[in-house]
Each structure stands twice: as structure tokens, then as C-alpha cells.
Design an enzyme around this catalytic site. Structure first.
Site, PDB file in Angstrom:
ATOM      1  N   HIS A 208       0.850  -1.188   0.000  1.00 35.77           N
ATOM      2  CA  HIS A 208       0.000   0.000   0.000  1.00 35.77           C
ATOM      3  C   HIS A 208       0.886   1.238   0.000  1.00 35.77           C
ATOM      4  O   HIS A 208       1.982   1.231   0.564  1.00 35.77           O
ATOM      5  CB  HIS A 208      -0.913   0.006   1.231  1.00 35.77           C
ATOM      6  CG  HIS A 208      -2.041   0.985   1.143  1.00 35.77           C
ATOM      7  ND1 HIS A 208      -1.902   2.306   1.509  1.00 35.77           N
ATOM      8  CD2 HIS A 208      -3.321   0.840   0.708  1.00 35.77           C
ATOM      9  CE1 HIS A 208      -3.059   2.925   1.316  1.00 35.77           C
ATOM     10  NE2 HIS A 208      -3.927   2.075   0.827  1.00 35.77           N
TER      11      HIS A 208
ATOM     12  N   ASP B  65      -8.065  -4.816  -0.405  1.00 33.27           N
ATOM     13  CA  ASP B  65      -8.544  -5.243  -1.725  1.00 33.27           C
ATOM     14  C   ASP B  65      -8.342  -6.739  -1.948  1.00 33.27           C
ATOM     15  O   ASP B  65      -9.046  -7.358  -2.732  1.00 33.27           O
ATOM     16  CB  ASP B  65      -7.820  -4.474  -2.826  1.00 33.27           C
ATOM     17  CG  ASP B  65      -8.007  -2.976  -2.699  1.00 33.27           C
ATOM     18  OD1 ASP B  65      -9.170  -2.551  -2.607  1.00 33.27           O
ATOM     19  OD2 ASP B  65      -7.013  -2.235  -2.688  1.00 33.27           O
TER      20      ASP B  65
END
Length: 436
Positions: free
Chosen positions: A313, A371
């Protein structure tokens, strides 16, 4: 924001005089150096592609500590919000700064519920799209079109207009997403039902038909509600920054949110869960769990062009706190639907195990993000892959609105105007066409 005890001194190797810059402290997080007068004092800009070290605003809404893997909504840890609150309570928190009591929650819920229907003419607008259009292409158009149907709440400088447009957007987004889905599969639109909760209503509009009674599965409803909570806001990400930048021009809230929807469409942002699921399906086609090692080897090979989606991320350098919650939800959903042996979930677990133990990924801090699991959950629920990003937009709408309203109320806000480092041609003269 308060002045820090120290100041920053900027010195130059060419002999130019030093300048002092104010340093401000927030309630938590890094201090910031105020460079607003840098150009006036030095004739220079800062250069920060991707805004890696630039704070473009001050905010009281969401705080992320990437090193600790911490996410706070108005000071509350996301783990506590996702465990103890529902999505509309979270909306109230993000919009107004506090968690509602019983009476305030009932009032807010009723207000949102009473605005879930959309103007009937929206159906005709929707029918102008091809049936095979991507849902995000449709959503970008539909959200922008709300300003044409609800032009009585488009003055961004009017607090009452901002309030009603916020409620309308939160209430109508599930209806619009469900309409986009129904249109794509050729089924009749289902109207919202006021006796259902926010997530339950969305499920009903998505999967009910006029032919038979549809009963909302409470496990699925709670899972979807949690997906909404985990995606409600995430500080100054690309789409939120887009909404702020768009809104800084004074455009109406519907147009600003439509800009956020368009930005979210990108595979590096809102499309990441779709990309993660596609990756798992590709590995499954290769041979499933037995091929995970081979796939990991390809990821490590810089020349292969293979990327590990759903890991790592931009901000988190630790385990994404939302991913842990999403993993729990994933297990609950698969168990409820009798899909415990779902091959993609088994594959995801195998991939996660290797990635968390392999030095290559550990050193690079490539942990699973939200996700990675949310795509599996939505797939199990029956939401098609192409609709994943639209569901993300539905959830993120409240965060966008909260950030937009905060910006409008900030006395320091100005229209956004980034500067540049120009590397093109210096001034030159136009030669008549016959002499070129």
C-alpha cells in the site's frame, strides 16, 4: 494546527541568504513545514511528484499511521468502528464528527431512507448507455447528472444545500449502482424499500426481481455493511484529493463527487480489488495452489512483468488493519454460503502465507491490503467483478462529502493550483510555413 516550538531553516549552497519557515504540529502525526511564502521569498517552488511529502490541507476526519498499520475515523480505531457500529453510524461520524446516540441515529437513518429513490427520469438517462458499458462509465454519468435533477441543492457555499446534497448522495448511490447492474443484465429496476437497512436495501435492489419474494441474508448484509465501513474514507488519497481540487473551484457537490468516481475508476486505486481477483483467477487457471510457488517466482523476476495485486500500500508499511477485518468477514460469508472450500479463498490463503514468510516480501513490507479479500467476498455474494469499483464508490461517497464540506468550511482554502518544473522548449519564434 499550532506552531511548533522549532522552525525550519532553509539554506542554499550558492550563497543566497537563509530563510526561516514556520513549522506546525497536528494533534498526531508528523509536523509540517509551512512553505506558502517560499516562492515570494526565494522565487522557487518545491518539487514533489505524487505529493509524497506534501500536506495539501489540514483535516480532522481521518488519520493513518502507515508504520503502525493504524486507521482512525475521527479518532476512533477502524477495528472498533467496524465491530461496534453500522455504516450509517459511520456516515454520521464522518459527516458531523460524532457517533450518534439512539435518537440521533434514528433521525439520521430516517432522513437517508426517505431519500433513496431517484427521479424517475433517471431511468431514461440510463437507457442512453449501451448495455455492455462498464458500470463505472455509467456511474460517472449518473452522479454528474444528479445536479441536473436536483439543482435546488447545488450551491456549494450554502450550508443547507451542502447538507441536503450530502444526504441525497449517500441515499441515492446504492440505488444508482443497483440500477446500473440491473440495466447491464436486462432485468427490471427494483425500487428501494424503506423497511430495509442500508446494506439490506442495496442487496434487495441488486438481486430481487418482481417474480418472487427476496429475503436478505443477515450474514451477507452485515458483510456488505462492513465493506462499506472499511471503504468509507481513507485520508487524502487520489480520489479524495480530486474531489477537494474539483470542489475548490466552487463547482456543485454532485460534479465534485462525479470527479471522485472518475478518479476511483483507475486500476491503481478503486479497481485494485478487481485486479486482485483477476490475479487469483489467473493463478487458478495455471493450476491453483500447486502453482503458487511458480507464480511467486514470476513476481520476483523483474523481467516477467507479473505483479502481485492486493499486496502492499502507498501509505501502510505494515498489515493493513482493514485487511484483517476483511479476512474475518470473508470467512463468515464463505461459511454462511457453504463455500468454505472455495478454491479462490484457499488460493488466497496460500498466497498470503508465502508472502508473509518470504524474505522478498517481508523486506519490502508487501502485506495483504483490504482489496485482497474484498473481491472474494463480493464474488461470493454474487456481485460481478465489473461492479466492484462502483460498490467502492458507493462506500467512499460519504468520505468524499465529509472532506469536501470540511474544505469549504476552512478559512484558508483556496482554489487548487499546483505549480510545475517546466522542461520544455525555451521561447522560440514561429517560422512561416514555407520556410520550415
Amino acid at each position: 494546527m499550532k506552531l511548533a516550538d522549532n522552525k525550519a531553516t532553509l539554506s542554499f549552497s550558492n550563497g543566497s541568504p537563509k530563510i526561516e519557515l514556520p513549522v506546525y504540529s497536528g494533534s498526531v502525526g508528523p509536523d509540517v513545514i509551512d512553505i506558502r511564502k517560499l516562492y515570494a521569498q526565494t522565487g522557487m517552488f518545491t518539487y514533489d511528484p505524487g505529493f509524497m511529502s506534501t500536506a495539501a490541507c489540514q483535516s480532522t476526519i481521518t488519520y493513518i499511521d502507515g508504520d503502525k498499520g493504524e486507521l482512525l475515523y475521527r479518532g476512533y480505531p477502524i477495528e472498533q468502528i467496524a465491530t461496534n457500529c453500522d455504516f450509517l453510524e459511520t456516515c454520521h461520524l464522518l459527516l458531523y464528527g460524532n457517533l450518534p446516540d439512539v435518537a440521533a441515529k434514528a433521525k439520521f437513518t430516517k432522513t437517508v431512507t426517505n431519500h433513496t429513490m431517484v427521479n424517475e427520469q433517471m431511468q431514461f438517462f440510463l437507457r442512453g448507455f449501451r448495455r455492455d458499458a462498464h458500470p463505472m462509465a455509467i456511474m460517472t454519468g449518473l452522479v454528474g447528472a444528479l445536479s441536473a435533477f436536483y439543482h435546488d441543492s447545488t450551491d456549494i457555499n450554502n450550508p443547507e444545500h451542502r447538507e441536503i446534497s450530502a444526504i441525497r448522495l449517500i441515499a441515492k448511490m446504492p440505488t444508482l449502482v443497483a440500477m446500473a447492474y440491473k440495466y447491464s443484465v436486462g432485468q427490471p429496476f427494483m425500487y428501494p424499500k424503506n423497511n430495509l437497512g442500508y446494506a439490506g436495501n442495496f442487496l434487495h435492489m441488486m438481486f430481487a426481481t418482481p417474480c418472487e419474494q427476496y429475503t436478505v441474508n443477515p450474514v451477507i448484509e452485515r458483510a456488505l455493511d462492513r465493506i462499506f465501513i472499511l471503504h468509507a474514507d481513507h485520508e487524502q488519497n487520489a480520489s479524495t484529493s480530486t474531489v477537494r481540487l474539483c470542489g475548490s473551484s466552487g463547482t456543485n457537490p454532485f460534479a465534485a463527487i462525479a470527479a471522485g468516481v472518475a478518479c476511483l475508476w483507475g486500476p491503481a486505486h478503486g479497481g485494485a480489488n478487481e485486479a486482485a481477483l483477476n490475479m487469483l483467477e489467473d493463478i487458478q487457471k495455471m493450476g491453483g495452489v500447486s502453482k503458487v510457488g511458480e507464480f511467486i517466482s514470476q513476481v520476483k523476476d523483474k523481467n516477467s512483468g507479473i505483479k502481485l495485486m492486493g499486496f502492499g500500500h502507498r501509505v501502510y508499511k505494515n498489515y493493513d488493519p482493514r485487511a484483517k477485518l476483511m479476512q474475518e468477514t470473508c470467512r463468515e460469508v464463505l461459511s454462511s454460503l457453504g463455500l468454505e472450500n472455495d478454491p479462490l479463498f484457499k488460493l488466497a490463503m496460500a498466497l498470503e502465507k508465502i508472502a508473509l514468510e518470504d524474505d522478498y516480501f517481508v523486506q519490502r513490507k508487501l502485506y495483504p491490503n483490504v482489496d485482497f479479500y474484498s473481491g472474494i467476498v463480493q464474488r461470493a455474494i454474487g456481485i460481478p467483478t465489473s461492479l466492484f469499483t462502483a460498490v467502492f464508490a458507493l462506500a467512499r461517497t460519504v468520505g468524499w462529502i465529509a472532506q469536501l464540506n470540511e474544505m469549504i468550511g476552512d478559512p484558508e482554502y483556496k482554489i487548487g493550483r499546483p505549480r510545475q518544473l517546466f522542461t520544455g522548449s525555451e521561447q522560440r519564434q514561429v517560422v512561416p510555413i514555407g520556410q520550415r
